[in-house]
Design an enzyme around this catalytic site. Structure first.
Site, PDB file in Angstrom:
ATOM      1  N   GLN A 163      -5.031  -2.015   9.525  1.00 33.09           N
ATOM      2  CA  GLN A 163      -4.908  -3.207   8.759  1.00 33.09           C
ATOM      3  C   GLN A 163      -5.559  -4.309   9.618  1.00 33.09           C
ATOM      4  O   GLN A 163      -4.931  -4.472  10.913  1.00 33.09           O
ATOM      5  CB  GLN A 163      -3.297  -3.383   8.724  1.00 33.09           C
ATOM      6  CG  GLN A 163      -2.893  -4.409   7.793  1.00 33.09           C
ATOM      7  CD  GLN A 163      -3.396  -4.475   6.531  1.00 33.09           C
ATOM      8  OE1 GLN A 163      -3.438  -3.391   5.765  1.00 33.09           O
ATOM      9  NE2 GLN A 163      -3.896  -5.603   6.226  1.00 33.09           N
ATOM     10  N   ASP A 216     -11.466   2.021   3.755  1.00 38.45           N
ATOM     11  CA  ASP A 216     -11.883   0.553   3.701  1.00 38.45           C
ATOM     12  C   ASP A 216     -13.116   0.461   3.424  1.00 38.45           C
ATOM     13  O   ASP A 216     -13.512  -0.634   3.120  1.00 38.45           O
ATOM     14  CB  ASP A 216     -11.166  -0.320   4.888  1.00 38.45           C
ATOM     15  CG  ASP A 216      -9.778  -0.821   4.375  1.00 38.45           C
ATOM     16  OD1 ASP A 216      -9.499  -0.937   3.320  1.00 38.45           O
ATOM     17  OD2 ASP A 216      -9.164  -1.385   5.410  1.00 38.45           O
ATOM     18  N   LYS A 228       0.925  -1.216  -0.099  1.00 39.92           N
ATOM     19  CA  LYS A 228      -0.010   0.123  -0.011  1.00 39.92           C
ATOM     20  C   LYS A 228       0.947   1.162  -0.129  1.00 39.92           C
ATOM     21  O   LYS A 228       0.614   2.362  -0.714  1.00 39.92           O
ATOM     22  CB  LYS A 228      -0.945   0.057   1.267  1.00 39.92           C
ATOM     23  CG  LYS A 228      -1.932  -1.035   1.196  1.00 39.92           C
ATOM     24  CD  LYS A 228      -2.874  -1.276   2.438  1.00 39.92           C
ATOM     25  CE  LYS A 228      -3.878  -2.617   2.103  1.00 39.92           C
ATOM     26  NZ  LYS A 228      -4.628  -3.057   3.264  1.00 39.92           N
TER      27      LYS A 228
END
Ligand code: NAD
Length: 281
Positions: free
Chosen positions: A97, A120, A53
């Site tokens: 994450q 997300d 990322k």
């Protein structure tokens, strides 16, 4: 005739290039798009995902900041980190994450992220928006699947789409997106009875199970578009949820690697730029 292999790498490259152009436009206006990633602990796969990322952000001229917390960090410390990122006007997108170490409450942390920075798309506000057909952040992997179908002109409207898997990250949002695109959708899961009888009816079959080679050729309708979301580490390297021989039956197939996985990061960049747009105007 063997299936057309869907080239996720090529489609993702286009999306990443578009993201770089959008980011540059913001930079020229004096705003640097900024994604903050919170990484807790030393999980090897998570470290790789976060590094990927960071690299993708760097290439697209999006600033990325990784906040690393120790594996034994407290719930309170993690929540404080999210609160600070919510309050930081220079941060447009926040991502925690997953998975988090077992002692931490994942759903409480996700609920704390400002829904307008939730790139997300895991916050309940954004899943609700998706459910209601309203604009919001959509989880990157299922969003990437929709973009792959579009890129290959695979029509969804009126088709029977079968999704195997009902996770909040992939299966459920995938089903909602396909429904939103006017497919007739069936969601299958670990308690589904006679799975092959259902998957054999699918014009579009999405596998998000997490078991290497789970979908076999006898489970696939000839000519179907088969989307393999699975990423499984095997002794022979990475493998998807779909067995290789499915290529002899399907009309389209996403390879692993080089299929859906490539799109996930491209959609993260796109969502981050949407967040900038939301905040920057
Ligand atoms: P998960 O473990 O949360 O969900 C798996 C789902 O599979 C569950 O809903 C379960 O009901 C279903 N399932 C399990 N056994 C089954 C069976 N025998 N029959 C029918 N259904 C069954 O996993 P997830 O987070 O949704 O991820 C699924 C896969 O996708 C994993 O391999 C993961 O690594 C991969 N993934 C890939 C990306 C990407 O970028 N390509 C992103 C996220 C997840």
């Amino acid at each position: 005739m063997p299936a057309i292999l869907i080239d996720g790498r090529a489609v993702a490259k286009d999306w990443k290039e578009k993201a770089a152009v959008r980011a540059q436009e913001w930079v020229l206006k004096g705003i640097t798009p900024h994604l903050a990633v919170v990484l807790v602990g030393e999980d090897a796969a998570s470290q790789v995902y976060v590094r990927n990322k960071e690299n993708a952000c760097r290439k697209a001229a999006i600033r990325s900041t990784v906040i690393r917390l120790a594996a034994d960090c407290t719930q309170q410390a993690l929540e404080q980190t999210v609160r600070e990122l919510n309050a930081d006007a220079s941060v447009h997108g926040i991502l925690v994450q997953l998975p988090l170490p077992k002692h931490l409450d994942e759903s409480r942390v996700l609920a704390l992220i400002d829904p307008d920075k939730d790139v997300d798309g895991f916050h309940a506000m954004n899943s609700g928006r998706l459910m209601n057909g309203q604009r919001g952040f959509v989880p990157c992997t299922p969003l990437g699947v929709m973009k792959l179908l579009e890129a290959y002109n695979i029509s969804v409207q009126g088709k029977h789409a079968v999704v195997i898997g009902r996770s909040n990250i992939v299966g459920k949002p995938m089903a909602m997106l396909l429904l939103g695109a006017n497919a007739t959708v069936t969601i299958c899961h670990s308690r589904t009875q006679d799975l092959p009888a259902i998957t054999c009816q699918a014009d579009i079959l999405v596998a998000a199970v997490g078991k290497a080679g789970f979908v076999t050729a006898d489970m696939v309708k000839p000519g179907a578009a088969v989307i393999d979301v699975g990423i499984n580490r095997t002794e022979n390297g990475l493998a998807g949820d779909v067995a290789p021989e499915v290529a002899d039956v399907a009309g389209w197939l996403t390879p692993v690697p080089g299929g859906v996985g490539q799109m996930t990061i491209a959609m993260l960049l796109s969502n981050t730029l949407d967040a900038v747009q939301m905040h920057g105007i």
